[in-house]
Design a protein around this motif. Structure first.
Motif, PDB file in Angstrom:
ATOM      1  N   TYR A  25       0.832  -1.211   0.000  1.00 44.06           N
ATOM      2  CA  TYR A  25       0.000   0.000   0.000  1.00 44.06           C
ATOM      3  C   TYR A  25       0.866   1.260   0.000  1.00 44.06           C
ATOM      4  CZ  TYR A  25      -3.123   3.657   1.691  1.00 44.06           C
ATOM      5  OH  TYR A  25      -3.811   4.838   1.842  1.00 44.06           O
ATOM      6  N   THR A  26       1.839   1.309   0.901  1.00 44.63           N
ATOM      7  CA  THR A  26       2.670   2.521   0.986  1.00 44.63           C
ATOM      8  C   THR A  26       3.523   2.703  -0.264  1.00 44.63           C
ATOM      9  OG1 THR A  26       4.346   1.255   2.193  1.00 44.63           O
ATOM     10  CG2 THR A  26       2.786   2.511   3.508  1.00 44.63           C
ATOM     11  N   VAL A  27       4.091   1.610  -0.772  1.00 44.28           N
ATOM     12  CA  VAL A  27       4.949   1.714  -1.963  1.00 44.28           C
ATOM     13  C   VAL A  27       4.118   2.090  -3.191  1.00 44.28           C
ATOM     14  CG1 VAL A  27       6.462   0.443  -3.523  1.00 44.28           C
ATOM     15  CG2 VAL A  27       6.673   0.127  -1.053  1.00 44.28           C
ATOM     16  N   ALA A  28       2.969   1.441  -3.363  1.00 45.15           N
ATOM     17  CA  ALA A  28       2.130   1.729  -4.528  1.00 45.15           C
ATOM     18  C   ALA A  28       1.578   3.154  -4.482  1.00 45.15           C
ATOM     19  CB  ALA A  28       0.973   0.722  -4.602  1.00 45.15           C
ATOM     20  N   LEU A  29       1.162   3.597  -3.299  1.00 45.61           N
ATOM     21  CA  LEU A  29       0.647   4.967  -3.175  1.00 45.61           C
ATOM     22  C   LEU A  29       1.750   5.979  -3.490  1.00 45.61           C
ATOM     23  CD1 LEU A  29      -1.690   6.169  -0.292  1.00 45.61           C
ATOM     24  CD2 LEU A  29      -0.185   7.699  -1.520  1.00 45.61           C
ATOM     25  N   ARG A  30       2.935   5.734  -2.959  1.00 50.87           N
ATOM     26  CA  ARG A  30       4.077   6.613  -3.236  1.00 50.87           C
ATOM     27  C   ARG A  30       4.372   6.656  -4.733  1.00 50.87           C
ATOM     28  NH1 ARG A  30       7.415  10.867  -1.843  1.00 50.87           N
ATOM     29  NH2 ARG A  30       9.578  10.446  -2.384  1.00 50.87           N
ATOM     30  N   TYR A  31       4.288   5.515  -5.386  1.00 47.42           N
ATOM     31  CA  TYR A  31       4.561   5.438  -6.827  1.00 47.42           C
ATOM     32  C   TYR A  31       3.547   6.269  -7.617  1.00 47.42           C
ATOM     33  CZ  TYR A  31       5.449   3.405 -11.430  1.00 47.42           C
ATOM     34  OH  TYR A  31       5.753   3.233 -12.755  1.00 47.42           O
ATOM     35  N   GLN A 100      -7.328  10.996   8.507  1.00 44.12           N
ATOM     36  CA  GLN A 100      -6.130  10.161   8.511  1.00 44.12           C
ATOM     37  C   GLN A 100      -5.790   9.679   7.105  1.00 44.12           C
ATOM     38  OE1 GLN A 100      -6.479   6.537  10.808  1.00 44.12           O
ATOM     39  NE2 GLN A 100      -4.880   5.552   9.619  1.00 44.12           N
ATOM     40  N   ASN A 101      -6.775   9.181   6.369  1.00 48.56           N
ATOM     41  CA  ASN A 101      -6.525   8.642   5.028  1.00 48.56           C
ATOM     42  C   ASN A 101      -6.063   9.728   4.060  1.00 48.56           C
ATOM     43  OD1 ASN A 101      -7.284   6.062   5.844  1.00 48.56           O
ATOM     44  ND2 ASN A 101      -9.439   6.409   5.354  1.00 48.56           N
ATOM     45  N   ASN A 102      -6.625  10.921   4.193  1.00 52.58           N
ATOM     46  CA  ASN A 102      -6.177  12.022   3.337  1.00 52.58           C
ATOM     47  C   ASN A 102      -4.765  12.458   3.692  1.00 52.58           C
ATOM     48  OD1 ASN A 102      -8.315  13.177   1.360  1.00 52.58           O
ATOM     49  ND2 ASN A 102      -9.499  12.737   3.200  1.00 52.58           N
ATOM     50  N   MET A 103      -4.424  12.406   4.980  1.00 55.81           N
ATOM     51  CA  MET A 103      -3.076  12.764   5.403  1.00 55.81           C
ATOM     52  C   MET A 103      -2.039  11.763   4.892  1.00 55.81           C
ATOM     53  SD  MET A 103      -2.997  15.634   7.025  1.00 55.81           S
ATOM     54  CE  MET A 103      -4.250  16.138   5.819  1.00 55.81           C
ATOM     55  N   ALA A 104      -2.446  10.503   4.708  1.00 59.23           N
ATOM     56  CA  ALA A 104      -1.524   9.501   4.166  1.00 59.23           C
ATOM     57  C   ALA A 104      -1.095   9.889   2.752  1.00 59.23           C
ATOM     58  CB  ALA A 104      -2.195   8.130   4.165  1.00 59.23           C
ATOM     59  N   PHE A 105      -2.028  10.418   1.973  1.00 63.18           N
ATOM     60  CA  PHE A 105      -1.684  10.849   0.612  1.00 63.18           C
ATOM     61  C   PHE A 105      -0.740  12.048   0.642  1.00 63.18           C
ATOM     62  CE2 PHE A 105      -5.315   8.242  -0.394  1.00 63.18           C
ATOM     63  CZ  PHE A 105      -5.061   7.785  -1.678  1.00 63.18           C
ATOM     64  N   VAL A 106      -0.986  12.971   1.556  1.00 65.17           N
ATOM     65  CA  VAL A 106      -0.106  14.138   1.683  1.00 65.17           C
ATOM     66  C   VAL A 106       1.287  13.704   2.111  1.00 65.17           C
ATOM     67  CG1 VAL A 106       0.289  16.314   2.912  1.00 65.17           C
ATOM     68  CG2 VAL A 106      -2.031  15.675   2.219  1.00 65.17           C
ATOM     69  N   LEU A 108       2.802  10.693   1.813  1.00 61.35           N
ATOM     70  CA  LEU A 108       3.528   9.902   0.822  1.00 61.35           C
ATOM     71  C   LEU A 108       3.811  10.680  -0.458  1.00 61.35           C
ATOM     72  CD1 LEU A 108       1.831   6.461   1.412  1.00 61.35           C
ATOM     73  CD2 LEU A 108       4.274   6.934   1.539  1.00 61.35           C
ATOM     74  N   SER A 109       3.255  11.876  -0.574  1.00 63.88           N
ATOM     75  CA  SER A 109       3.632  12.767  -1.679  1.00 63.88           C
ATOM     76  C   SER A 109       4.904  13.539  -1.345  1.00 63.88           C
ATOM     77  CB  SER A 109       2.494  13.754  -1.971  1.00 63.88           C
ATOM     78  OG  SER A 109       1.326  13.079  -2.394  1.00 63.88           O
ATOM     79  N   ASN A 110       5.287  13.517  -0.055  1.00 66.44           N
ATOM     80  CA  ASN A 110       6.434  14.313   0.380  1.00 66.44           C
ATOM     81  C   ASN A 110       7.520  13.506   1.093  1.00 66.44           C
ATOM     82  OD1 ASN A 110       5.636  17.352  -0.050  1.00 66.44           O
ATOM     83  ND2 ASN A 110       3.793  16.341   0.725  1.00 66.44           N
ATOM     84  N   LEU A 111       7.246  12.252   1.412  1.00 70.63           N
ATOM     85  CA  LEU A 111       8.224  11.401   2.089  1.00 70.63           C
ATOM     86  C   LEU A 111       8.329  10.064   1.385  1.00 70.63           C
ATOM     87  CD1 LEU A 111       7.293  11.950   5.858  1.00 70.63           C
ATOM     88  CD2 LEU A 111       9.314  12.838   4.688  1.00 70.63           C
ATOM     89  N   ASP A 112       9.505   9.464   1.441  1.00 73.17           N
ATOM     90  CA  ASP A 112       9.678   8.146   0.863  1.00 73.17           C
ATOM     91  C   ASP A 112       8.847   7.114   1.616  1.00 73.17           C
ATOM     92  OD1 ASP A 112      11.488   6.476  -1.068  1.00 73.17           O
ATOM     93  OD2 ASP A 112      11.463   5.402   0.846  1.00 73.17           O
ATOM     94  N   ASN A 172       8.255  18.353   0.187  1.00 71.18           N
ATOM     95  CA  ASN A 172       8.411  19.115   1.422  1.00 71.18           C
ATOM     96  C   ASN A 172       8.412  18.132   2.593  1.00 71.18           C
ATOM     97  OD1 ASN A 172       8.226  20.773   3.679  1.00 71.18           O
ATOM     98  ND2 ASN A 172       6.819  22.212   2.720  1.00 71.18           N
ATOM     99  N   PRO A 173       9.610  17.677   3.014  1.00 70.44           N
ATOM    100  CA  PRO A 173       9.682  16.679   4.094  1.00 70.44           C
ATOM    101  C   PRO A 173       8.997  17.127   5.379  1.00 70.44           C
ATOM    102  CG  PRO A 173      11.802  16.883   2.997  1.00 70.44           C
ATOM    103  CD  PRO A 173      10.939  17.999   2.478  1.00 70.44           C
ATOM    104  N   PHE A 174       9.090  18.427   5.696  1.00 72.97           N
ATOM    105  CA  PHE A 174       8.442  18.910   6.922  1.00 72.97           C
ATOM    106  C   PHE A 174       6.933  18.759   6.836  1.00 72.97           C
ATOM    107  CE2 PHE A 174       6.460  22.355   9.400  1.00 72.97           C
ATOM    108  CZ  PHE A 174       6.920  22.011  10.665  1.00 72.97           C
ATOM    109  N   LEU A 175       6.358  19.101   5.671  1.00 69.23           N
ATOM    110  CA  LEU A 175       4.919  18.918   5.474  1.00 69.23           C
ATOM    111  C   LEU A 175       4.544  17.445   5.581  1.00 69.23           C
ATOM    112  CD1 LEU A 175       2.116  20.004   4.704  1.00 69.23           C
ATOM    113  CD2 LEU A 175       2.800  19.798   2.288  1.00 69.23           C
ATOM    114  N   GLY A 176       5.409  16.590   5.027  1.00 69.01           N
ATOM    115  CA  GLY A 176       5.157  15.159   5.120  1.00 69.01           C
ATOM    116  C   GLY A 176       5.144  14.663   6.557  1.00 69.01           C
TER     117      GLY A 176
END
Length: 338
Positions: A25-31, A100-106, A108-112, A172-176
């Protein structure tokens, strides 16, 4: 049912599925948010569709549990249409889970994915604190120690976040990190709140899920309208969707429900091992897909987090009952003193 015997093979199967779902889930979302070519989809719509799929799956599980269409209908009418207070009660965790689910997208858009997977384990101390304050439970000294160790490990990981060379978009790692912090707070509170609601009555788990997902659909639709309303009207609800995006939505919806079903067949040690294995898999996938450069601080922090997860899941020692041998020894000592 929680105590029914299960084979080691089935436990390994449960462990493997939980691990693969968490890592994939985390890898695919990040991709889909950083590497996948094409137009970027609206994350709010993905969260909404996830709630719809969870509702459909829960209805199917309730149908199986009730055994007949008439009893299914009666259960839905009784617990949904005739229980507005219960729906309102379950709207609390549905709102929190939507955030929480929306924050996961934010995040993984900014952190590995590997950094996210490690940092997200902060949900353990957050859940522990919510359990102490909301359910009046206590933690052992070892669990408190593991909580502080976990926080130390996450601090090392975030001290100098590992960079991914194949990700070209601005991040933006801080935002992540802020997004993860919000997500873990939501996860801890909503999980303990939902557990409290479940244990306050004999209502079926699937009925409670249906009540929660109905509220969740309304909340996430409102989120789509507020955040991306104009863009969705212009480009369409499913704009930017690819097979990879559909895979992420499937993992988010099926994974959560599946894990909640099989988790009763595993103990805390196995769940801890699953979380640690998911961190390792996410790290390997991040190196291969995103060119993650592992640093010494990241490796040390990830190791501390894995160890702390294992320690936290160890069973508590019951010190209220002394061994019979020690009790007899104390009795003889008292007689000698007299």
């Amino acid at each position: 049912m929680a105590n029914e015997p299960v084979s080691v093979v089935f436990k390994i199967y449960c462990l493997s599925v939980m691990t693969l779902v968490a890592a994939a889930y985390t890898v695919a979302l990040r991709y889909t948010r950083t590497v996948s070519s094409g137009d970027l989809y609206f994350s709010t719509t993905a969260v909404c569709i996830t709630e719809v799929i969870k509702l459909v799956l829960s209805l199917g599980m309730l149908a199986k549990e009730t055994g007949s269409p008439s009893r299914l209908k009666n259960s839905i009418v009784e617990h949904v249409f005739q229980s507005p207070k219960e729906l309102l009660k379950l709207s609390v965790p549905s709102i929190v889970y939507a955030v929480q689910n929306n924050m996961a997208f934010v995040a993984l858009s900014n952190l590995d994915a590997a950094v996210y997977q490690v940092t997200y384990q902060l949900k353990i101390p957050c859940t522990a604190l919510c359990t102490v304050f909301m359910l009046n439970r206590s933690l052992s000294k070892l669990q408190w120690f593991s909580v502080f160790m976990l926080c130390g490990g996450v601090t090392l990981v975030q001290w100098k976040p590992a960079e991914a060379t194949k990700v070209q978009i601005e991040q933006n790692p801080f935002l992540g990190f802020v997004a993860i912090a919000v997500a873990v707070l939501c996860s801890g509170f909503a999980g303990v709140y939902f557990e409290k609601v479940l244990k306050s009555s004999d209502t079926s788990l699937w009925v409670r899920n249906i009540q929660m997902y109905l509220s969740g659909i309304v909340v996430t639709l409102a989120g789509v309208y507020v955040t991306d309303g104009d863009k969705v009207l212009e480009k369409g609800f499913f704009f930017g969707y690819t097979p990879y995006v559909c895979f992420v939505v499937l993992l988010a919806s099926v994974g959560g429900l599946y894990t909640s079903v099989v988790v009763k067949y595993t103990d805390n040690i196995m769940k801890g091992f699953s979380a640690a294995a998911a961190i390792v898999l996410s790290t390997v996938a991040s190196v291969m897909l995103f060119g993650l450069q592992i640093t010494a601080t990241f490796a040390s922090g990830a190791m501390l987090v894995c160890v702390s997860i294992y320690l936290y899941g160890l069973p508590k020692q019951d010190t209220s009952k002394l061994p019979r041998q020690d009790t007899d020894k104390e009795a003889r000592q008292k007689l000698i003193t007299v």
